[in-house]
Design a protein around this motif. Structure first.
Motif, short mmCIF file in Angstrom:
data_model
loop_
_atom_site.label_atom_id
_atom_site.label_comp_id
_atom_site.label_asym_id
_atom_site.label_seq_id
_atom_site.Cartn_x
_atom_site.Cartn_y
_atom_site.Cartn_z
N ARG A 59 0.85 -1.20 0.00
CA ARG A 59 0.00 0.00 0.00
C ARG A 59 0.87 1.24 0.00
NH1 ARG A 59 -4.09 0.88 4.87
NH2 ARG A 59 -2.09 1.05 5.95
N ASP A 60 0.63 2.11 -0.97
CA ASP A 60 1.39 3.34 -1.07
C ASP A 60 1.00 4.27 0.08
OD1 ASP A 60 2.77 5.57 -1.76
OD2 ASP A 60 1.71 5.96 -3.64
N SER A 61 2.05 4.67 0.85
CA SER A 61 1.75 5.52 2.01
C SER A 61 1.14 6.84 1.60
CB SER A 61 3.01 5.76 2.85
OG SER A 61 3.98 6.43 2.05
N GLY A 62 1.50 7.28 0.36
CA GLY A 62 0.95 8.56 -0.11
C GLY A 62 -0.52 8.48 -0.38
N ALA A 63 -0.99 7.22 -0.59
CA ALA A 63 -2.42 7.07 -0.87
C ALA A 63 -3.21 6.66 0.35
CB ALA A 63 -2.61 6.01 -1.97
N THR A 64 -2.51 6.64 1.47
CA THR A 64 -3.19 6.25 2.70
C THR A 64 -4.33 7.22 3.00
OG1 THR A 64 -1.17 5.32 3.57
CG2 THR A 64 -2.91 5.79 5.15
N ARG A 65 -5.47 6.70 3.23
CA ARG A 65 -6.62 7.53 3.54
C ARG A 65 -6.80 7.61 5.06
NH1 ARG A 65 -9.96 8.64 -0.61
NH2 ARG A 65 -11.71 8.96 0.81
N ARG A 66 -7.10 8.78 5.49
CA ARG A 66 -7.30 8.98 6.92
C ARG A 66 -8.58 8.24 7.35
NH1 ARG A 66 -5.45 12.50 10.45
NH2 ARG A 66 -4.42 13.67 8.80
N ARG A 67 -8.43 7.49 8.39
CA ARG A 67 -9.59 6.78 8.89
C ARG A 67 -10.54 7.76 9.56
NH1 ARG A 67 -7.98 2.34 12.88
NH2 ARG A 67 -6.59 4.00 13.58
N ARG B 189 -1.90 9.67 13.08
CA ARG B 189 -1.57 8.29 13.41
C ARG B 189 -0.24 7.90 12.78
NH1 ARG B 189 -7.00 8.98 13.27
NH2 ARG B 189 -8.22 7.98 14.92
N LYS B 190 0.23 6.74 13.16
CA LYS B 190 1.58 6.32 12.78
C LYS B 190 1.78 6.26 11.27
CE LYS B 190 4.95 2.63 13.60
NZ LYS B 190 5.20 1.33 14.28
N ASN B 191 0.82 5.72 10.53
CA ASN B 191 0.97 5.53 9.09
C ASN B 191 0.36 6.65 8.26
OD1 ASN B 191 2.28 3.05 9.48
ND2 ASN B 191 0.31 1.97 9.68
N ASP B 192 0.00 7.77 8.89
CA ASP B 192 -0.58 8.88 8.14
C ASP B 192 0.49 9.57 7.30
OD1 ASP B 192 -3.08 8.43 9.04
OD2 ASP B 192 -3.07 10.01 10.56
N PRO B 193 0.11 10.13 6.17
CA PRO B 193 1.09 10.91 5.38
C PRO B 193 1.49 12.17 6.12
CG PRO B 193 -1.13 11.18 4.51
CD PRO B 193 -1.21 10.09 5.56
N GLU B 194 2.46 12.89 5.56
CA GLU B 194 2.96 14.09 6.22
C GLU B 194 1.86 15.14 6.39
OE1 GLU B 194 5.86 14.73 7.59
OE2 GLU B 194 6.45 12.66 7.20
N LEU B 195 1.07 15.31 5.35
CA LEU B 195 0.00 16.29 5.41
C LEU B 195 -1.33 15.61 5.10
CD1 LEU B 195 1.61 19.32 3.52
CD2 LEU B 195 1.20 19.12 5.97
N PRO B 196 -2.38 16.00 5.77
CA PRO B 196 -3.70 15.43 5.44
C PRO B 196 -4.20 15.98 4.12
CG PRO B 196 -3.93 17.16 7.07
CD PRO B 196 -2.45 16.95 6.88
#
Length: 312
Positions: free
Chosen positions: A4-12, A94-101
């Protein structure tokens, strides 16, 4: 399996049920607090002077406005604090969130909400303030007693007029001296004392002889400025006998803190007796309400001292 690309991580986001539950619980808490029997404004002071309860015909109205304003402010405060804390917890990083929302430009429903709601709140508050102010400052009633209150550096003069309204004529007067705040007992007895009849409508005509002062009896929950050349007036009906304190509420110079007076709300018989005592001591007529010449004031003060010496 792909990573999973961290840049595409969606905020829960918190579940909708949690959001609905939080809002419902908060609303229930607020409604529960408002559903209880609030103390009657005429029997509570809510950070106001204890002796203000039932002091005049207007203290109940003023107390209700004061209490309502505080309740509204506390409700808004609790709501804002609750939403702020909820956002801090629900949207914390959170730990796996990107640098900016994810960045968004606007949210129209929220913007409409925080624009319309404050306007409505201010409108409601304005309505109640304007309604009560109109009642408090109404001087259309024919008063039973008219008293001219004259502020001066740094004491008070009281002219008790004969008659009411425009037909009022000079009656008797009482003059005061600056308080001597030495810290020793007996200072209160030396202060000028304003006598008022209980359950009678009193009209105060407020004048200043020099600088801006402000006539304030804290227990009456009412004060008004005294501006040279621009007299003010208001009416009030004392509804409780007793002794009260008065002071100047406008910084008027070096000895502003010593510009004090007493207030005695007494029966009609005792009030008339006070006027008779002033007349017997030679304090008839009225003291000047404007900046008078030194000679005129000196003559008034000399006559007062001479009358007191003869009486003694």
């Amino acid at each position: 399996m792909g990573t999973r690309d961290s840049g595409a991580t969606r905020r829960r986001r918190p579940p909708k049920a949690l959001v609905a539950g939080a809002l419902t619980g908060g609303a229930a808490l607020l409604l529960t607090g408002c559903a209880g029997d609030w103390p009657d404004a005429s029997a509570s002071n809510f950070f106001l002077p204890d002796d203000s309860i039932g002091a005049t015909n207007m203290t109940g109205r003023i107390s209700a406005l004061w209490d309502g304003s505080w309740i509204a402010a506390l409700v808004v405060g609790v709501l804002v604090w609750g939403l702020t804390i909820w956002c801090v917890v629900a949207y914390r990083r959170r730990k796996n969130d990107p640098e900016l929302p994810a960045q968004v430009r606007y949210n129209m429903p929220i913007e409409i909400l925080y624009t319309i709601v404050p306007v409505m709140m201010v409108g409601v508050l304005f309505y109640y303030v304007a309604r009560d102010q109109q009642a408090i400052l109404d001087t259309s009633k024919d008063p039973a007693v008219t008293i001219q209150v004259v502020g001066k550096k740094w004491s008070w003069d009281f002219n008790y007029l004969d008659g009411n309204g425009e037909s009022a004529q000079p009656g008797v007067y009482d003059t005061g001296r600056q308080a001597d705040l030495t810290g020793l007992p007996g200072v209160e007895e030396s202060l000028p004392t304003l006598y008022l009849p209980v359950d009678e409508t009193v009209e105060f005509e407020l004048y200043s002889r020099d600088v801006i002062h402000s006539f304030w009896v804290p227990a009456f929950l009412m004060k008004m400025d005294m501006i040279p050349g621009s007299p003010n007036k208001f009416q009030v009906t004392p509804t409780k006998e007793g002794d009260f304190k008065g002071k100047c509420a406008e910084l008027c110079g070096e000895y502003h803190s010593e510009m004090l007076f007493n207030v005695k709300v007494v029966s009609a018989e005792e009030y008339q007796q006070h006027l008779d005592d002033l007349e017997a001591s030679g304090q008839t007529g009225s003291l000047p309400t404007t900046l008078a010449g030194d000679e005129e004031l000196a003559n008034v003060q000399a006559d007062s001292v001479h009358s007191n010496e003869e009486e003694n």
